[in-house]
Scaffold this motif. Structure first.
Motif, PDB file in Angstrom:
ATOM      1  N   THR A  32      36.715  39.519  40.772  1.00  0.00           N
ATOM      2  CA  THR A  32      37.853  39.579  40.306  1.00  0.00           C
ATOM      3  C   THR A  32      38.699  39.942  41.456  1.00  0.00           C
ATOM      4  O   THR A  32      39.676  39.002  42.239  1.00  0.00           O
ATOM      5  N   THR A  52      42.201  43.214  32.852  1.00  0.00           N
ATOM      6  CA  THR A  52      43.352  42.450  33.894  1.00  0.00           C
ATOM      7  C   THR A  52      45.013  43.421  32.636  1.00  0.00           C
ATOM      8  O   THR A  52      44.801  44.301  31.836  1.00  0.00           O
ATOM      9  N   ASN A  71      48.440  42.373  32.040  1.00  0.00           N
ATOM     10  CA  ASN A  71      49.118  40.623  31.594  1.00  0.00           C
ATOM     11  C   ASN A  71      50.965  40.763  31.562  1.00  0.00           C
ATOM     12  O   ASN A  71      50.951  39.733  30.778  1.00  0.00           O
ATOM     13  N   CYS A  87      48.711  32.699  35.397  1.00  0.00           N
ATOM     14  CA  CYS A  87      50.249  32.138  34.964  1.00  0.00           C
ATOM     15  C   CYS A  87      49.998  33.657  32.805  1.00  0.00           C
ATOM     16  O   CYS A  87      51.163  33.554  32.738  1.00  0.00           O
ATOM     17  N   SER A  88      49.460  34.870  33.206  1.00  0.00           N
ATOM     18  CA  SER A  88      49.309  35.428  32.024  1.00  0.00           C
ATOM     19  C   SER A  88      49.691  34.435  30.718  1.00  0.00           C
ATOM     20  O   SER A  88      48.935  33.505  29.683  1.00  0.00           O
ATOM     21  N   LEU A  93      40.642  33.629  40.930  1.00  0.00           N
ATOM     22  CA  LEU A  93      41.148  32.850  42.501  1.00  0.00           C
ATOM     23  C   LEU A  93      40.170  33.499  43.212  1.00  0.00           C
ATOM     24  O   LEU A  93      40.371  33.563  44.355  1.00  0.00           O
ATOM     25  N   MET A  94      38.991  34.412  42.938  1.00  0.00           N
ATOM     26  CA  MET A  94      38.226  34.754  43.896  1.00  0.00           C
ATOM     27  C   MET A  94      37.229  33.355  43.970  1.00  0.00           C
ATOM     28  O   MET A  94      36.499  33.755  44.517  1.00  0.00           O
TER      29      MET A  94
END
Ligand SMILES: C[S@@+](CC[C@H](N)C(=O)[O-])C[C@H]1O[C@@H](n2cnc3c(N)ncnc32)[C@H](O)[C@@H]1O
Length: 286
Positions: A18, A72, A74, A114-115, A202-203
């Motif tokens: 992540t 995460t 958020n 964007c959560s 994103l990874m």
């Protein structure tokens, strides 16, 4: 109890998947967040949880998504860091209206990380308000992505608490939300229809291919959880996803090194935004 050795294994595993980096001082935070997962799976140790994830079978893949949900952070809200939405209005949209680019092709906007949806929906509200005020047609579409399936589900529902709307004035509440019986705020379809939600890590370098040719990217308050290496990897890829002349908006504490990435910083009262140079016309599809 989470032993240091297991913490380090889990920490490295989470980081590789992540980009989120748990410093050693966050060992108890990780322990707290994973506790429920162990209970749900009926596992008796964090070591077993790590091995379960490493199995690589269908169950492990499913568990990875649950892991994303619990590790995460958020935190978000409508109009969070409001100066950045002022910059969207006063610099970015004005530039597109001036160039005539927005109206002729439609703005492609990406809210990465964007959560629960407040950020992309705020962008939509800002753009709808501009259109109403200026009477200029400004077609746009917003892609909103996140790593956590749970927040994406919540974003698609579009129902929010009073706390989430603490920066939204009465007139906008009235116009774009309906009050539910539970005294929550349900976003109207006329805003929701502009935003499409998708899972995106994103990874995952491959995943960026679906997000090319963006005019504007919001990637706020996520890189703070990454280390330098992961941050660089994300920023290089976001750069490629922008059209020349496109804009990147990061969180308040997430400034970047312009030399390294070819972005031009623009100072707007209270915030910096970044523009990809027009000279990068050819570098866009590399
Ligand atoms: C603090 S929230 C920020 C939300 C919104 N951008 C804002 O500024 O209000 C950070 C979000 O980043 C997401 N995230 C963390 N790592 C990610 C990754 N590798 N790929 C995509 N999203 C990620 C989390 O799931 C979380 O919803």
């Amino acid at each position: 109890m989470l032993r240091k050795e297991t913490f380090l294994r889990l920490r490295d595993y989470i980081y590789e998947k992540t980009g989120i980096y748990f410093h050693e001082s966050k060992m108890y935070l990780m322990e707290n967040r994973l506790q429920n997962r162990l209970r749900e799976l009926g596992l008796s140790s964090f070591e077993d949880y790590y091995l379960y994830l490493k199995l690589g079978n269908e169950n492990a893949k499913k568990e990875l998504l649950n892991l994303y949900d619990v590790i995460t952070t958020n935190e978000t809200s409508f109009f969070r860091n409001p100066q950045q939405f002022d910059a969207l209005r006063e610099i970015i949209v004005k530039e597109y209206l001036k160039n005539g680019k927005g109206p002729s092709f439609g703005l492609r906007i990406w809210s990465a990380a964007c959560s629960t949806g407040e950020e992309p929906y705020t962008i939509a509200i800002v753009l709808l308000e501009i259109q109403e005020r200026t009477k200029v047609d400004l077609p746009f579409s917003i892609l909103a992505t996140d790593l956590s399936p749970k927040v994406l589900e919540s974003a698609k529902r579009g129902v929010y608490s009073e706390y989430s709307l603490r920066n939204v004035n009465g007139a906008l509440r009235e116009k774009y939300f309906t009050l539910t019986e539970e005294k929550n705020y349900k976003l109207k379809e006329e805003v929701k229809k502009y935003v499409r939600f998708e899972f995106m890590n994103l990874m995952d370098l491959e995943a960026y291919k679906a997000f090319r040719n963006m005019d504007i990217i919001f990637c706020r308050n996520v890189l703070i959880y990454f280390d330098e290496r992961a941050k660089r990897r994300v920023l290089e890829n976001l750069f490629k996803c922008l059209k020349p002349g496109g804009f990147l908006i990061l969180g308040y504490s997430e400034t970047l090194n312009q030399q390294r990435f070819g972005f031009r910083p623009i100072l707007f009262p209270g915030t910096l935004i970044y523009q990809k140079g027009w000279e990068n016309e050819k570098g866009n599809d590399s």
